[in-house]
Design a protein around this motif. Structure first.
Motif, PDB file in Angstrom:
ATOM      1  N   ALA A 132     -18.633-110.511 -61.416  1.00  0.00           N
ATOM      2  CA  ALA A 132     -18.696-110.971 -60.025  1.00  0.00           C
ATOM      3  C   ALA A 132     -17.308-111.133 -59.406  1.00  0.00           C
ATOM      4  N   GLY A 133     -16.259-111.026 -60.226  1.00  0.00           N
ATOM      5  CA  GLY A 133     -14.901-111.123 -59.696  1.00  0.00           C
ATOM      6  C   GLY A 133     -14.416-112.532 -59.431  1.00  0.00           C
TER       7      GLY A 133
ATOM      8  N   THR B  40     -15.752-121.077 -61.924  1.00  0.00           N
ATOM      9  CA  THR B  40     -16.553-120.955 -60.703  1.00  0.00           C
ATOM     10  C   THR B  40     -18.024-120.814 -61.059  1.00  0.00           C
ATOM     11  N   ILE B  41     -18.337-119.961 -62.030  1.00  0.00           N
ATOM     12  CA  ILE B  41     -19.735-119.798 -62.459  1.00  0.00           C
ATOM     13  C   ILE B  41     -20.263-121.113 -63.010  1.00  0.00           C
ATOM     14  N   ALA B  42     -19.474-121.802 -63.827  1.00  0.00           N
ATOM     15  CA  ALA B  42     -19.899-123.088 -64.384  1.00  0.00           C
ATOM     16  C   ALA B  42     -20.196-124.094 -63.279  1.00  0.00           C
ATOM     17  N   ASN B  43     -19.341-124.153 -62.277  1.00  0.00           N
ATOM     18  CA  ASN B  43     -19.546-125.090 -61.168  1.00  0.00           C
ATOM     19  C   ASN B  43     -20.759-124.722 -60.324  1.00  0.00           C
ATOM     20  N   ILE B  44     -21.015-123.444 -60.137  1.00  0.00           N
ATOM     21  CA  ILE B  44     -22.224-123.016 -59.406  1.00  0.00           C
ATOM     22  C   ILE B  44     -23.455-123.441 -60.197  1.00  0.00           C
ATOM     23  N   GLU B  45     -23.452-123.193 -61.505  1.00  0.00           N
ATOM     24  CA  GLU B  45     -24.605-123.556 -62.336  1.00  0.00           C
ATOM     25  C   GLU B  45     -24.859-125.054 -62.341  1.00  0.00           C
ATOM     26  N   LYS B  46     -23.812-125.849 -62.304  1.00  0.00           N
ATOM     27  CA  LYS B  46     -23.948-127.319 -62.284  1.00  0.00           C
ATOM     28  C   LYS B  46     -24.346-127.846 -60.908  1.00  0.00           C
ATOM     29  N   GLY B  47     -24.244-126.999 -59.891  1.00  0.00           N
ATOM     30  CA  GLY B  47     -24.542-127.445 -58.528  1.00  0.00           C
ATOM     31  C   GLY B  47     -23.365-128.114 -57.867  1.00  0.00           C
TER      32      GLY B  47
ATOM     33  N   TYR C  20     -20.719-126.459 -56.729  1.00  0.00           N
ATOM     34  CA  TYR C  20     -20.071-125.507 -55.840  1.00  0.00           C
ATOM     35  C   TYR C  20     -21.129-124.601 -55.235  1.00  0.00           C
ATOM     36  N   SER C  21     -21.075-124.441 -53.927  1.00  0.00           N
ATOM     37  CA  SER C  21     -21.977-123.518 -53.234  1.00  0.00           C
ATOM     38  C   SER C  21     -21.214-122.233 -52.952  1.00  0.00           C
ATOM     39  N   PRO C  22     -21.687-121.125 -53.506  1.00  0.00           N
ATOM     40  CA  PRO C  22     -20.947-119.874 -53.303  1.00  0.00           C
ATOM     41  C   PRO C  22     -21.057-119.366 -51.876  1.00  0.00           C
ATOM     42  N   SER C  23     -20.061-118.579 -51.490  1.00  0.00           N
ATOM     43  CA  SER C  23     -20.128-117.899 -50.191  1.00  0.00           C
ATOM     44  C   SER C  23     -21.273-116.892 -50.243  1.00  0.00           C
ATOM     45  N   VAL C  24     -21.658-116.397 -49.097  1.00  0.00           N
ATOM     46  CA  VAL C  24     -22.711-115.384 -49.045  1.00  0.00           C
ATOM     47  C   VAL C  24     -22.289-114.169 -49.854  1.00  0.00           C
ATOM     48  N   HIS C  25     -21.056-113.750 -49.696  1.00  0.00           N
ATOM     49  CA  HIS C  25     -20.537-112.585 -50.411  1.00  0.00           C
ATOM     50  C   HIS C  25     -20.626-112.796 -51.930  1.00  0.00           C
ATOM     51  N   LEU C  26     -20.192-113.945 -52.409  1.00  0.00           N
ATOM     52  CA  LEU C  26     -20.247-114.224 -53.841  1.00  0.00           C
ATOM     53  C   LEU C  26     -21.690-114.335 -54.323  1.00  0.00           C
TER      54      LEU C  26
ATOM     55  N   ASN D 290     -23.006-110.914 -54.740  1.00  0.00           N
ATOM     56  CA  ASN D 290     -22.431-110.286 -55.933  1.00  0.00           C
ATOM     57  C   ASN D 290     -23.112-110.783 -57.202  1.00  0.00           C
ATOM     58  N   ILE D 291     -23.308-112.084 -57.299  1.00  0.00           N
ATOM     59  CA  ILE D 291     -23.957-112.665 -58.475  1.00  0.00           C
ATOM     60  C   ILE D 291     -25.374-112.115 -58.612  1.00  0.00           C
ATOM     61  N   CYS D 292     -26.110-112.110 -57.520  1.00  0.00           N
ATOM     62  CA  CYS D 292     -27.488-111.609 -57.557  1.00  0.00           C
ATOM     63  C   CYS D 292     -27.528-110.138 -57.959  1.00  0.00           C
ATOM     64  N   HIS D 293     -26.605-109.353 -57.444  1.00  0.00           N
ATOM     65  CA  HIS D 293     -26.540-107.934 -57.809  1.00  0.00           C
ATOM     66  C   HIS D 293     -26.301-107.788 -59.311  1.00  0.00           C
ATOM     67  N   GLU D 294     -25.369-108.551 -59.855  1.00  0.00           N
ATOM     68  CA  GLU D 294     -25.052-108.466 -61.284  1.00  0.00           C
ATOM     69  C   GLU D 294     -26.202-108.956 -62.161  1.00  0.00           C
ATOM     70  N   LEU D 295     -27.009-109.866 -61.631  1.00  0.00           N
ATOM     71  CA  LEU D 295     -28.166-110.371 -62.378  1.00  0.00           C
ATOM     72  C   LEU D 295     -29.409-109.521 -62.172  1.00  0.00           C
ATOM     73  N   GLY D 296     -29.349-108.599 -61.209  1.00  0.00           N
ATOM     74  CA  GLY D 296     -30.502-107.748 -60.929  1.00  0.00           C
ATOM     75  C   GLY D 296     -31.639-108.500 -60.270  1.00  0.00           C
ATOM     76  N   LYS D 297     -31.294-109.514 -59.491  1.00  0.00           N
ATOM     77  CA  LYS D 297     -32.285-110.363 -58.822  1.00  0.00           C
ATOM     78  C   LYS D 297     -31.977-110.462 -57.336  1.00  0.00           C
ATOM     79  N   THR D 298     -32.979-110.873 -56.576  1.00  0.00           N
ATOM     80  CA  THR D 298     -32.775-111.094 -55.148  1.00  0.00           C
ATOM     81  C   THR D 298     -32.165-112.479 -54.924  1.00  0.00           C
ATOM     82  N   VAL D 299     -31.624-112.672 -53.735  1.00  0.00           N
ATOM     83  CA  VAL D 299     -31.075-113.982 -53.376  1.00  0.00           C
ATOM     84  C   VAL D 299     -32.163-115.048 -53.462  1.00  0.00           C
ATOM     85  N   GLU D 300     -33.373-114.701 -53.046  1.00  0.00           N
ATOM     86  CA  GLU D 300     -34.475-115.666 -53.086  1.00  0.00           C
ATOM     87  C   GLU D 300     -34.808-116.080 -54.515  1.00  0.00           C
TER      88      GLU D 300
END
Length: 74
Positions: free
Chosen positions: A28-29, A34-41, A43-49, A52-62
């Motif tokens: 995700a670059g 950053t990933i750890a903080n997102i998982e813990k809640g 940090y809220s990622p930007s739309v762009h990030l 990117n995360i959803c693309h790398e996971l093969g999932k939709t934003v929803e």
């Protein structure tokens, strides 16, 4: 809706894809922290990030950052 009504399934889908935090971060670059903080809640990622995360996971934003189920039913 408040921010707390959104789900954060990054950890679930990361593990499902058998990725470490570092591997997802590299893809995700961003830093592993950053990933750890997102998982813990913490940090809220930007739309762009988030995209990117959803693309790398093969999932939709929803699927990764969707509205909690009980909120959708109201």
């Amino acid at each position: 809706m408040t921010e707390s009504t959104y789900t954060n399934m990054v950890r679930k889908w990361r593990r499902w894809n058998e990725l470490s935090q570092q591997e997802l971060a590299d893809r995700a670059g961003v830093s592993r922290q950053t990933i750890a903080n997102i998982e813990k809640g913490n940090y809220s990622p930007s739309v762009h990030l988030a995209l990117n995360i959803c693309h790398e996971l093969g999932k939709t934003v929803e699927e990764v950052f969707g509205v909690r189920q009980e909120e959708q039913e109201q």
